[in-house]
Motif scaffolding. Structure first.
Motif, PDB file in Angstrom:
ATOM      1  N   ALA A   1      45.968  24.958  -0.201  1.00 26.53           N
ATOM      2  CA  ALA A   1      45.897  24.358   1.141  1.00 26.53           C
ATOM      3  C   ALA A   1      44.441  24.063   1.456  1.00 26.53           C
ATOM      4  O   ALA A   1      43.531  24.482   0.730  1.00 26.53           O
ATOM      5  N   ASP A   2      44.250  23.372   2.570  1.00 22.33           N
ATOM      6  CA  ASP A   2      42.935  22.845   2.928  1.00 22.33           C
ATOM      7  C   ASP A   2      42.273  23.733   3.992  1.00 22.33           C
ATOM      8  O   ASP A   2      42.943  24.096   4.977  1.00 22.33           O
ATOM      9  N   VAL A   3      40.991  24.048   3.822  1.00 19.75           N
ATOM     10  CA  VAL A   3      40.317  24.863   4.848  1.00 19.75           C
ATOM     11  C   VAL A   3      40.108  24.078   6.151  1.00 19.75           C
ATOM     12  O   VAL A   3      39.828  24.673   7.186  1.00 19.75           O
ATOM     13  N   ARG A   4      40.254  22.771   6.084  1.00 21.22           N
ATOM     14  CA  ARG A   4      40.143  21.979   7.321  1.00 21.22           C
ATOM     15  C   ARG A   4      41.402  22.093   8.166  1.00 21.22           C
ATOM     16  O   ARG A   4      41.422  21.657   9.307  1.00 21.22           O
ATOM     17  N   ASP A   5      42.447  22.678   7.579  1.00 19.46           N
ATOM     18  CA  ASP A   5      43.741  22.803   8.261  1.00 19.46           C
ATOM     19  C   ASP A   5      43.825  24.193   8.902  1.00 19.46           C
ATOM     20  O   ASP A   5      44.225  25.176   8.265  1.00 19.46           O
ATOM     21  N   LEU A   6      43.430  24.261  10.178  1.00 17.45           N
ATOM     22  CA  LEU A   6      43.357  25.572  10.853  1.00 17.45           C
ATOM     23  C   LEU A   6      44.715  26.265  10.896  1.00 17.45           C
ATOM     24  O   LEU A   6      44.802  27.477  10.693  1.00 17.45           O
ATOM     25  N   MET A   7      45.784  25.487  11.137  1.00 16.95           N
ATOM     26  CA  MET A   7      47.104  26.140  11.244  1.00 16.95           C
ATOM     27  C   MET A   7      47.538  26.769   9.923  1.00 16.95           C
ATOM     28  O   MET A   7      48.079  27.872   9.895  1.00 16.95           O
ATOM     29  N   ALA A   8      47.269  26.047   8.817  1.00 17.50           N
ATOM     30  CA  ALA A   8      47.643  26.609   7.498  1.00 17.50           C
ATOM     31  C   ALA A   8      46.828  27.872   7.216  1.00 17.50           C
ATOM     32  O   ALA A   8      47.345  28.856   6.673  1.00 17.50           O
ATOM     33  N   LEU A   9      45.570  27.857   7.623  1.00 15.84           N
ATOM     34  CA  LEU A   9      44.708  29.018   7.403  1.00 15.84           C
ATOM     35  C   LEU A   9      45.175  30.198   8.275  1.00 15.84           C
ATOM     36  O   LEU A   9      45.233  31.342   7.811  1.00 15.84           O
ATOM     37  N   GLN A  10      45.550  29.905   9.523  1.00 11.42           N
ATOM     38  CA  GLN A  10      46.040  30.971  10.415  1.00 11.42           C
ATOM     39  C   GLN A  10      47.314  31.599   9.847  1.00 11.42           C
ATOM     40  O   GLN A  10      47.492  32.820   9.876  1.00 11.42           O
ATOM     41  N   LYS A  11      48.180  30.748   9.312  1.00 15.44           N
ATOM     42  CA  LYS A  11      49.439  31.247   8.727  1.00 15.44           C
ATOM     43  C   LYS A  11      49.120  32.178   7.545  1.00 15.44           C
ATOM     44  O   LYS A  11      49.710  33.255   7.407  1.00 15.44           O
ATOM     45  N   THR A  12      48.155  31.762   6.738  1.00 16.27           N
ATOM     46  CA  THR A  12      47.774  32.580   5.579  1.00 16.27           C
ATOM     47  C   THR A  12      47.200  33.928   6.036  1.00 16.27           C
ATOM     48  O   THR A  12      47.556  34.986   5.495  1.00 16.27           O
ATOM     49  N   PHE A  13      46.339  33.909   7.034  1.00 19.17           N
ATOM     50  CA  PHE A  13      45.779  35.173   7.541  1.00 19.17           C
ATOM     51  C   PHE A  13      46.910  36.075   8.071  1.00 19.17           C
ATOM     52  O   PHE A  13      46.890  37.294   7.853  1.00 19.17           O
TER      53      PHE A  13
ATOM     54  N   LEU B   1      34.419  30.845  -0.181  1.00 17.97           N
ATOM     55  CA  LEU B   1      33.671  30.042  -1.152  1.00 17.97           C
ATOM     56  C   LEU B   1      34.101  28.576  -1.158  1.00 17.97           C
ATOM     57  O   LEU B   1      33.454  27.751  -1.801  1.00 17.97           O
ATOM     58  N   ALA B   2      35.225  28.268  -0.518  1.00 17.84           N
ATOM     59  CA  ALA B   2      35.720  26.882  -0.567  1.00 17.84           C
ATOM     60  C   ALA B   2      34.681  25.950   0.039  1.00 17.84           C
ATOM     61  O   ALA B   2      34.176  26.188   1.138  1.00 17.84           O
ATOM     62  N   ALA B   3      34.357  24.902  -0.697  1.00 17.33           N
ATOM     63  CA  ALA B   3      33.328  23.978  -0.213  1.00 17.33           C
ATOM     64  C   ALA B   3      33.320  22.724  -1.071  1.00 17.33           C
ATOM     65  O   ALA B   3      33.845  22.713  -2.193  1.00 17.33           O
ATOM     66  N   GLN B   4      32.708  21.687  -0.542  1.00 21.78           N
ATOM     67  CA  GLN B   4      32.301  20.550  -1.374  1.00 21.78           C
ATOM     68  C   GLN B   4      30.880  20.916  -1.795  1.00 21.78           C
ATOM     69  O   GLN B   4      29.955  20.811  -0.991  1.00 21.78           O
ATOM     70  N   PRO B   5      30.660  21.328  -3.071  1.00 22.21           N
ATOM     71  CA  PRO B   5      29.379  21.962  -3.430  1.00 22.21           C
ATOM     72  C   PRO B   5      28.378  21.065  -4.166  1.00 22.21           C
ATOM     73  O   PRO B   5      27.390  21.584  -4.677  1.00 22.21           O
ATOM     74  N   LEU B   6      28.614  19.761  -4.231  1.00 19.64           N
ATOM     75  CA  LEU B   6      27.767  18.913  -5.071  1.00 19.64           C
ATOM     76  C   LEU B   6      26.821  18.044  -4.243  1.00 19.64           C
ATOM     77  O   LEU B   6      27.266  17.301  -3.351  1.00 19.64           O
TER      78      LEU B   6
ATOM     79  N   TYR C   1      30.658  17.387   5.256  1.00 17.01           N
ATOM     80  CA  TYR C   1      30.463  18.138   6.513  1.00 17.01           C
ATOM     81  C   TYR C   1      31.790  18.716   7.010  1.00 17.01           C
ATOM     82  O   TYR C   1      31.838  19.840   7.501  1.00 17.01           O
ATOM     83  N   ALA C   2      32.856  17.931   6.871  1.00 19.49           N
ATOM     84  CA  ALA C   2      34.154  18.410   7.375  1.00 19.49           C
ATOM     85  C   ALA C   2      34.555  19.699   6.670  1.00 19.49           C
ATOM     86  O   ALA C   2      34.935  20.686   7.306  1.00 19.49           O
ATOM     87  N   THR C   3      34.451  19.706   5.345  1.00 21.01           N
ATOM     88  CA  THR C   3      34.862  20.911   4.601  1.00 21.01           C
ATOM     89  C   THR C   3      33.872  22.055   4.808  1.00 21.01           C
ATOM     90  O   THR C   3      34.267  23.190   5.096  1.00 21.01           O
ATOM     91  N   ASN C   4      32.589  21.743   4.676  1.00 28.55           N
ATOM     92  CA  ASN C   4      31.599  22.829   4.655  1.00 28.55           C
ATOM     93  C   ASN C   4      31.296  23.389   6.047  1.00 28.55           C
ATOM     94  O   ASN C   4      30.956  24.566   6.176  1.00 28.55           O
ATOM     95  N   VAL C   5      31.422  22.555   7.067  1.00 33.14           N
ATOM     96  CA  VAL C   5      31.135  23.047   8.420  1.00 33.14           C
ATOM     97  C   VAL C   5      32.447  23.412   9.131  1.00 33.14           C
ATOM     98  O   VAL C   5      32.644  24.573   9.517  1.00 33.14           O
ATOM     99  N   MET C   6      33.351  22.448   9.280  1.00 35.98           N
ATOM    100  CA  MET C   6      34.593  22.742  10.011  1.00 35.98           C
ATOM    101  C   MET C   6      35.457  23.744   9.239  1.00 35.98           C
ATOM    102  O   MET C   6      36.132  24.582   9.845  1.00 35.98           O
ATOM    103  N   GLY C   7      35.423  23.661   7.901  1.00 36.02           N
ATOM    104  CA  GLY C   7      36.164  24.647   7.109  1.00 36.02           C
ATOM    105  C   GLY C   7      35.632  26.050   7.371  1.00 36.02           C
ATOM    106  O   GLY C   7      36.396  27.007   7.547  1.00 36.02           O
ATOM    107  N   THR C   8      34.307  26.172   7.418  1.00 38.19           N
ATOM    108  CA  THR C   8      33.695  27.490   7.703  1.00 38.19           C
ATOM    109  C   THR C   8      34.056  27.943   9.115  1.00 38.19           C
ATOM    110  O   THR C   8      34.388  29.118   9.355  1.00 38.19           O
ATOM    111  N   LEU C   9      34.030  27.001  10.062  1.00 36.04           N
ATOM    112  CA  LEU C   9      34.412  27.337  11.441  1.00 36.04           C
ATOM    113  C   LEU C   9      35.846  27.879  11.482  1.00 36.04           C
ATOM    114  O   LEU C   9      36.132  28.886  12.145  1.00 36.04           O
TER     115      LEU C   9
END
Ligand SMILES: NC(=O)c1ccc[n+]([C@@H]2O[C@H](COP(=O)([O-])OP(=O)(O)OC[C@H]3O[C@@H](n4cnc5c(N)ncnc54)[C@H](O)[C@@H]3O)[C@@H](O)[C@H]2O)c1
Length: 355
Positions: free
Chosen positions: A62-74, A85-90, A102-110
């Motif tokens: 699943a995607d870290v940008r998807d807050l609902m999927a992340l909440q379900k997992t938690f 560690l999930a990120a766009q790292p290049l 930015y979406a993955t690395n910032v909003m995903g972290t948020l």
């Protein structure tokens, strides 16, 4: 560390990636109940794929940008530990896709921080950023944790943003001064250029070299003089695990930012690494290719790790030559890759015991 992690629910975001897959194998060896949350692996030869790791752990795509999927997992996993560690790292890809980066690395972290904040059980969050989060002054000295953050390219700046975001969440919601009330400890971990088996990412020096050596091509090096801190993947991962173990028992003392870089003798130009890999491989050549039209990349970058050495008792153990030997062994070996990773972790652990 096994005493701390044994039987604990641990969530690793980015488990299908290079560092995440190694971290999951190590956590499984420590007896943790590991769940991963990430996108699909990119290459069929990625460490996650060839080790068959999905059969050893719970594997959520699943995607870290998807807050609902992340909440379900938690809610389902109820992790006591979270390694993000999930990120766009290049760096180079971030110039092509700044919005996605930015979406993955910032909003995903948020999103991960928000889930930790609301979790009833999560006690430890280790948010992985990078040495590139510092404002790069091309200085000869290593950066310290309290140096200014920055980032020239979109990747580096997105990780600087993730650092600021994490500090804001820690101050606002998980402040160590109120630890007895919330019981949560949040840290960021900044490491340098990591090498090791099972990385096939584009525009990274080791995968580029290995691809060329396997195809019997001369290795084309874009930036031979650029100086980087090189370290084997197990070095920062050992730091993250040690930090998380300390945070579990003494959360209020270990939240904050931590550098995990190599010693200064492993800070060297790209060409030195390329030559050492070719020597360990047994054959091959390299050539410098023009970097006209290449986007800006930092020239000189190293970390001061006095804090981790003094307060965590962590220190880098492998010399660059050993790190390259571990790495080349992984790419040349025909033995079962999961067993090989376990074997390398065990060898590295025995090196650590000698500290
Ligand atoms: N490899 C290095 O040299 C290095 C150096 C410093 C810091 N880091 C940091 O370490 C972490 C791991 O890096 P890596 O080298 O293993 O990268 P990688 O590309 O091999 O793995 C990235 C992981 O993140 C996942 N991911 C990416 N976008 C996602 C999204 N939107 N939602 C869910 N999952 C997503 C991928 O599926 C993969 O599992 C990153 O945060 C990176 O910035 C890496």
């Amino acid at each position: 560390m096994a005493e701390v992690f044994r039987g604990k629910n641990v969530l690793v975001t980015g488990h299908t990636g290079f560092k995440g897959s190694w971290l999951c194998i190590w956590l499984i060896m420590l007896g943790a109940k590991v769940t991963g949350y990430a996108l699909d692996p990119v290459h069929t030869e990625d460490n996650f794929v060839v080790t068959g790791l999905k059969d050893q752990m719970r594997d959520i795509r699943a995607d870290v940008r998807d807050l609902m999927a992340l909440q379900k997992t938690f809610a389902e996993v109820r992790p006591e530990f979270v390694f993000h560690l999930a990120a766009q790292p290049l760096v180079r890809y971030s110039y092509e896709n700044p919005v996605g980066t930015y979406a993955t690395n910032v909003m995903g972290t948020l999103n991960v921080l928000e889930c930790i904040r609301h979790s009833e059980v999560t006690r430890v969050g280790v948010m992985v950023t990078t040495d590139k989060c510092y404002e790069n002054k091309e200085q000869i000295w290593g950066y310290r944790e309290n140096d200014a953050l920055g980032g020239y390219d979109p990747y580096s700046a997105s990780k600087g943003c993730a650092e600021i975001l994490t500090t804001s969440y820690r101050n606002s919601y998980m402040n160590s001064k109120e630890y007895s009330r919330h019981g949560k400890s949040i840290a960021t971990a900044r490491a340098g250029n990591v090498i090791g088996g099972g990385d096939w990412a584009l525009d990274r020096i080791i995968p580029d070299v290995i691809r060329a050596l396997k195809e019997k091509r001369s290795v084309e090096v874009r930036n031979p003089e650029a100086t980087r801190p090189w370290q084997h993947v197990l070095e920062p991962l050992g730091g993250y695990l040690r930090l998380a173990a300390k945070m579990y028992d003494h959360g209020e003392d270990y939240s904050g930012a931590w550098n995990f870089g190599p010693d200064f003798d492993s800070v060297c130009p790209v060409k030195t690494v390329v030559e050492a890999v070719i020597e360990a491989w047994g054959s091959g050549t390299w050539c410098s290719v023009g970097k006209e039209n290449s986007p800006h990349e930092a020239g000189l970058l190293s970390l001061d790790c006095t804090k981790a050495k003094t307060l965590l008792g962590w220190k880098p153990k492998l010399k660059l030559k050993d790190a390259i030997a571990y790495t080349v062994e992984w790419y040349q070996s025909t033995e079962d890759k999961y067993e090989l990773c376990v074997n390398q972790i065990e060898r590295y652990e025995s090196e650590l015991r000698s500290i």
